[in-house]
Design a protein around this motif. Structure first.
Motif, short mmCIF file in Angstrom:
data_model
loop_
_atom_site.label_atom_id
_atom_site.label_comp_id
_atom_site.label_asym_id
_atom_site.label_seq_id
_atom_site.Cartn_x
_atom_site.Cartn_y
_atom_site.Cartn_z
N LEU A 76 -36.42 -5.73 -59.82
CA LEU A 76 -36.67 -7.11 -59.42
C LEU A 76 -35.80 -7.53 -58.24
CD1 LEU A 76 -37.10 -8.99 -62.83
CD2 LEU A 76 -38.86 -8.37 -61.16
N ALA A 77 -34.53 -7.14 -58.26
CA ALA A 77 -33.62 -7.51 -57.17
C ALA A 77 -34.06 -6.87 -55.86
CB ALA A 77 -32.19 -7.09 -57.52
N VAL A 78 -34.44 -5.60 -55.90
CA VAL A 78 -34.86 -4.90 -54.68
C VAL A 78 -36.15 -5.49 -54.13
CG1 VAL A 78 -35.70 -2.68 -53.81
CG2 VAL A 78 -33.65 -2.77 -55.22
N VAL A 79 -37.05 -5.90 -55.01
CA VAL A 79 -38.35 -6.42 -54.56
C VAL A 79 -38.23 -7.85 -54.05
CG1 VAL A 79 -40.65 -7.08 -55.35
CG2 VAL A 79 -39.68 -4.88 -56.02
N PHE A 80 -37.53 -8.72 -54.78
CA PHE A 80 -37.56 -10.14 -54.45
C PHE A 80 -36.36 -10.66 -53.66
CE2 PHE A 80 -40.38 -9.99 -58.22
CZ PHE A 80 -41.53 -10.45 -57.58
N ALA A 81 -35.21 -10.02 -53.70
CA ALA A 81 -34.02 -10.55 -53.03
C ALA A 81 -34.20 -10.70 -51.52
CB ALA A 81 -32.80 -9.71 -53.36
N PRO A 82 -34.71 -9.68 -50.80
CA PRO A 82 -34.86 -9.87 -49.34
C PRO A 82 -35.79 -11.02 -48.98
CG PRO A 82 -35.03 -7.55 -49.90
CD PRO A 82 -35.05 -8.31 -51.19
N ALA A 83 -36.89 -11.15 -49.68
CA ALA A 83 -37.83 -12.24 -49.39
C ALA A 83 -37.20 -13.60 -49.70
CB ALA A 83 -39.11 -12.05 -50.19
N LEU A 84 -36.46 -13.69 -50.79
CA LEU A 84 -35.82 -14.96 -51.13
C LEU A 84 -34.74 -15.34 -50.12
CD1 LEU A 84 -35.49 -14.62 -55.02
CD2 LEU A 84 -37.00 -16.14 -53.73
N VAL A 85 -33.94 -14.37 -49.70
CA VAL A 85 -32.88 -14.65 -48.73
C VAL A 85 -33.47 -15.10 -47.40
CG1 VAL A 85 -31.03 -13.59 -47.37
CG2 VAL A 85 -31.18 -13.16 -49.82
N LEU A 86 -34.48 -14.38 -46.90
CA LEU A 86 -35.10 -14.78 -45.63
C LEU A 86 -35.81 -16.12 -45.76
CD1 LEU A 86 -36.56 -11.45 -44.21
CD2 LEU A 86 -34.78 -12.88 -43.23
N GLY A 87 -36.46 -16.36 -46.88
CA GLY A 87 -37.13 -17.63 -47.08
C GLY A 87 -36.16 -18.79 -47.10
N MET A 88 -35.05 -18.65 -47.82
CA MET A 88 -34.04 -19.70 -47.85
C MET A 88 -33.44 -19.92 -46.47
SD MET A 88 -32.09 -19.28 -51.52
CE MET A 88 -31.27 -17.81 -51.01
N TRP A 89 -33.20 -18.83 -45.75
CA TRP A 89 -32.62 -18.93 -44.40
C TRP A 89 -33.56 -19.70 -43.47
CZ3 TRP A 89 -33.90 -15.62 -39.97
CH2 TRP A 89 -33.08 -15.85 -38.87
N LEU A 90 -34.85 -19.41 -43.55
CA LEU A 90 -35.81 -20.10 -42.70
C LEU A 90 -35.96 -21.57 -43.07
CD1 LEU A 90 -38.61 -17.40 -42.44
CD2 LEU A 90 -37.12 -18.20 -40.62
N LEU A 91 -35.89 -21.89 -44.36
CA LEU A 91 -36.06 -23.26 -44.79
C LEU A 91 -34.80 -24.11 -44.62
CD1 LEU A 91 -38.16 -22.71 -48.02
CD2 LEU A 91 -38.95 -23.58 -45.82
N ILE A 92 -33.65 -23.53 -44.86
CA ILE A 92 -32.40 -24.29 -44.86
C ILE A 92 -31.74 -24.33 -43.49
CG2 ILE A 92 -30.06 -24.37 -45.81
CD1 ILE A 92 -31.24 -23.24 -48.40
N ASP A 93 -31.81 -23.26 -42.73
CA ASP A 93 -31.15 -23.20 -41.42
C ASP A 93 -31.70 -24.28 -40.51
OD1 ASP A 93 -29.35 -22.09 -39.56
OD2 ASP A 93 -31.00 -21.07 -38.56
N GLY A 94 -30.82 -24.97 -39.82
CA GLY A 94 -31.25 -26.00 -38.89
C GLY A 94 -31.16 -27.39 -39.45
N ARG A 95 -30.95 -27.53 -40.74
CA ARG A 95 -30.80 -28.87 -41.32
C ARG A 95 -29.35 -29.28 -41.22
NH1 ARG A 95 -34.64 -29.03 -46.64
NH2 ARG A 95 -36.52 -28.45 -45.55
N GLY A 96 -29.13 -30.55 -41.29
CA GLY A 96 -27.76 -31.03 -41.25
C GLY A 96 -27.51 -31.79 -39.96
#
Length: 76
Positions: A46-66
């Motif tokens: 589960l970690a190998v399958v979902f961790a990269p997608a979750l990290v990139l998704g959070m980075w795209l959604l959160i980066d730039g706010r503030g």
């Protein structure tokens, strides 16, 4: 003084996807040379399958706010 680093998101995503494709290719050829089944724990899979997608998704959604550093005034 604030250090600003401009990150090219498409370049980073291309590098990540390229690395994932290279790893997939390497694991495929390793699997062909070692045909016995590999028993991996479910959590690791589960970690190998979902961790990269979750990290990139959070980075795209959160980066730039503030706080904006490009404007002299904040608009509310």
């Amino acid at each position: 003084m604030t250090l600003l680093i401009t990150v090219n998101k498409p370049l980073v995503m291309t590098i990540c996807w390229g690395a994932a494709a290279a790893l997939s290719y390497a694991l495929r050829h390793w699997g062909e040379s070692h045909p016995e089944p590999l028993q991996a724990p479910f959590g690791v899979v589960l970690a190998v399958v979902f961790a990269p997608a979750l990290v990139l998704g959070m980075w795209l959604l959160i980066d730039g706010r503030g706080e904006s550093v490009d404007c002299d005034q904040e608009t509310h």
